[in-house]
Design a protein around this motif. Structure first.
Motif, PDB file in Angstrom:
ATOM      1  N   MET A  43       0.828  -1.204   0.000  1.00 55.85           N
ATOM      2  CA  MET A  43       0.000   0.000   0.000  1.00 55.85           C
ATOM      3  C   MET A  43       0.864   1.256   0.000  1.00 55.85           C
ATOM      4  O   MET A  43       0.487   2.271  -0.585  1.00 55.85           O
ATOM      5  CB  MET A  43      -0.961  -0.018   1.178  1.00 55.85           C
ATOM      6  CG  MET A  43      -2.001  -1.101   1.020  1.00 55.85           C
ATOM      7  SD  MET A  43      -3.130  -1.120   2.406  1.00 55.85           S
ATOM      8  CE  MET A  43      -4.111  -2.556   1.988  1.00 55.85           C
ATOM      9  N   VAL A  44       2.000   1.204   0.658  1.00 51.77           N
ATOM     10  CA  VAL A  44       2.981   2.287   0.644  1.00 51.77           C
ATOM     11  C   VAL A  44       4.334   1.608   0.372  1.00 51.77           C
ATOM     12  O   VAL A  44       5.118   1.385   1.281  1.00 51.77           O
ATOM     13  CB  VAL A  44       3.003   3.072   1.979  1.00 51.77           C
ATOM     14  CG1 VAL A  44       3.983   4.234   1.896  1.00 51.77           C
ATOM     15  CG2 VAL A  44       1.622   3.583   2.330  1.00 51.77           C
ATOM     16  N   TYR A  79      -5.588   1.221 -10.042  1.00 52.13           N
ATOM     17  CA  TYR A  79      -5.654   1.644  -8.642  1.00 52.13           C
ATOM     18  C   TYR A  79      -7.053   1.366  -8.101  1.00 52.13           C
ATOM     19  O   TYR A  79      -8.037   1.431  -8.841  1.00 52.13           O
ATOM     20  CB  TYR A  79      -5.365   3.144  -8.507  1.00 52.13           C
ATOM     21  CG  TYR A  79      -3.898   3.487  -8.466  1.00 52.13           C
ATOM     22  CD1 TYR A  79      -3.245   3.688  -7.251  1.00 52.13           C
ATOM     23  CD2 TYR A  79      -3.160   3.615  -9.634  1.00 52.13           C
ATOM     24  CE1 TYR A  79      -1.900   4.019  -7.207  1.00 52.13           C
ATOM     25  CE2 TYR A  79      -1.816   3.945  -9.603  1.00 52.13           C
ATOM     26  CZ  TYR A  79      -1.190   4.147  -8.382  1.00 52.13           C
ATOM     27  OH  TYR A  79       0.138   4.467  -8.343  1.00 52.13           O
ATOM     28  N   MET A  82      -9.053   3.262  -1.203  1.00 54.35           N
ATOM     29  CA  MET A  82      -9.024   2.759   0.175  1.00 54.35           C
ATOM     30  C   MET A  82     -10.190   3.413   0.906  1.00 54.35           C
ATOM     31  O   MET A  82     -10.000   4.291   1.736  1.00 54.35           O
ATOM     32  CB  MET A  82      -7.708   3.113   0.858  1.00 54.35           C
ATOM     33  CG  MET A  82      -6.522   2.336   0.353  1.00 54.35           C
ATOM     34  SD  MET A  82      -4.987   2.814   1.178  1.00 54.35           S
ATOM     35  CE  MET A  82      -5.271   2.245   2.837  1.00 54.35           C
ATOM     36  N   ARG A  91      -7.503   8.094  -0.638  1.00 51.09           N
ATOM     37  CA  ARG A  91      -6.281   7.394  -1.023  1.00 51.09           C
ATOM     38  C   ARG A  91      -6.607   6.280  -2.017  1.00 51.09           C
ATOM     39  O   ARG A  91      -7.624   5.604  -1.884  1.00 51.09           O
ATOM     40  CB  ARG A  91      -5.621   6.804   0.210  1.00 51.09           C
ATOM     41  CG  ARG A  91      -5.050   7.874   1.117  1.00 51.09           C
ATOM     42  CD  ARG A  91      -4.737   7.346   2.511  1.00 51.09           C
ATOM     43  NE  ARG A  91      -3.922   8.261   3.274  1.00 51.09           N
ATOM     44  CZ  ARG A  91      -4.311   9.446   3.709  1.00 51.09           C
ATOM     45  NH1 ARG A  91      -5.519   9.870   3.450  1.00 51.09           N
ATOM     46  NH2 ARG A  91      -3.512  10.217   4.404  1.00 51.09           N
ATOM     47  N   VAL A  93      -4.624   2.898  -4.010  1.00 53.56           N
ATOM     48  CA  VAL A  93      -3.455   2.021  -3.983  1.00 53.56           C
ATOM     49  C   VAL A  93      -3.548   0.992  -5.103  1.00 53.56           C
ATOM     50  O   VAL A  93      -4.622   0.741  -5.653  1.00 53.56           O
ATOM     51  CB  VAL A  93      -3.316   1.303  -2.616  1.00 53.56           C
ATOM     52  CG1 VAL A  93      -3.019   2.296  -1.506  1.00 53.56           C
ATOM     53  CG2 VAL A  93      -4.572   0.506  -2.282  1.00 53.56           C
ATOM     54  N   MET A 100       1.247   5.077  -3.475  1.00 50.51           N
ATOM     55  CA  MET A 100      -0.121   5.460  -3.151  1.00 50.51           C
ATOM     56  C   MET A 100      -0.365   6.847  -3.739  1.00 50.51           C
ATOM     57  O   MET A 100       0.534   7.683  -3.768  1.00 50.51           O
ATOM     58  CB  MET A 100      -0.295   5.517  -1.633  1.00 50.51           C
ATOM     59  CG  MET A 100      -1.660   6.008  -1.178  1.00 50.51           C
ATOM     60  SD  MET A 100      -1.740   6.296   0.611  1.00 50.51           S
ATOM     61  CE  MET A 100      -1.580   4.633   1.214  1.00 50.51           C
TER      62      MET A 100
END
Length: 179
Positions: A43-44, A79, A82, A91, A93, A100
């Motif tokens: 996710m990051v 993408y 979230m 956001r 992801v 992100m």
């Protein structure tokens, strides 16, 4: 609790995010499943400098500041959201090593966020100089590591932020903010 132990921490975090975001999100059932199956570390992610810059350019610079257009482009680029809008931001992801993407509800801010990785800081400085040759650095601040006004009198700032304690640990965020 036994289910959480079986799933593992990453899956449990993704599942919690997917479930809590359902009520206020326009995410489809399929997108919520994809999010729930995404490992938290993706996710990051620790994104390559070129990927960080390319994602920032594609989703923050080359797209109108209209959130509907940005959201459509993000979804077309695989993408998933979230959840919905929370605290004025949303956001997105993806389950590869792209960063992100964070949008503001007003459409005036767009950012990319990744775990810090070697070469990102130099790549960002080079991209600022290339994209905005008239950019001038702003005075140091506790709010950001570095920031540039994109052109004299322009109501637009690009900022580099660091979060050493974020969920992705040692996160770097590159943000375009329009006043």
């Amino acid at each position: 609790m036994r289910v959480l132990a079986i799933l593992g921490r990453g899956a449990a975090v993704a599942l919690a995010i997917a479930v809590t975001g359902c009520a206020s999100s326009d995410a489809s059932f399929g997108e919520r499943q994809e999010l729930a199956n995404m490992p938290a570390r993706l996710m990051v992610p620790a994104t390559r400098p070129a990927t960080l810059i390319g994602t920032f350019s594609k989703h923050c610079l080359e797209t109108p500041s209209d959130n509907a257009a940005r959201t459509a482009l993000l979804r077309a680029s695989d993408y998933v959201p979230m959840g919905g809008w929370s605290g004025g931001t949303r956001r997105f992801v993806v389950a590869d090593l792209r960063p992100m993407v964070i949008l503001s509800e007003t459409g005036r801010t767009c950012a990319v966020q990744a775990a810090a990785r070697s070469g990102q800081t130099n790549a960002i400085a080079a991209e600022i100089a290339r994209t905005w040759p008239q950019a001038r650095p702003l005075a140091p601040s506790a709010a950001y590591e570095a920031a540039w006004e994109t052109a004299p009198g322009q109501a637009e700032v690009v900022a580099l932020l660091r979060n050493p304690r974020g969920p992705g640990q040692n996160e770097i965020t590159l943000a375009l903010m329009r006043r």
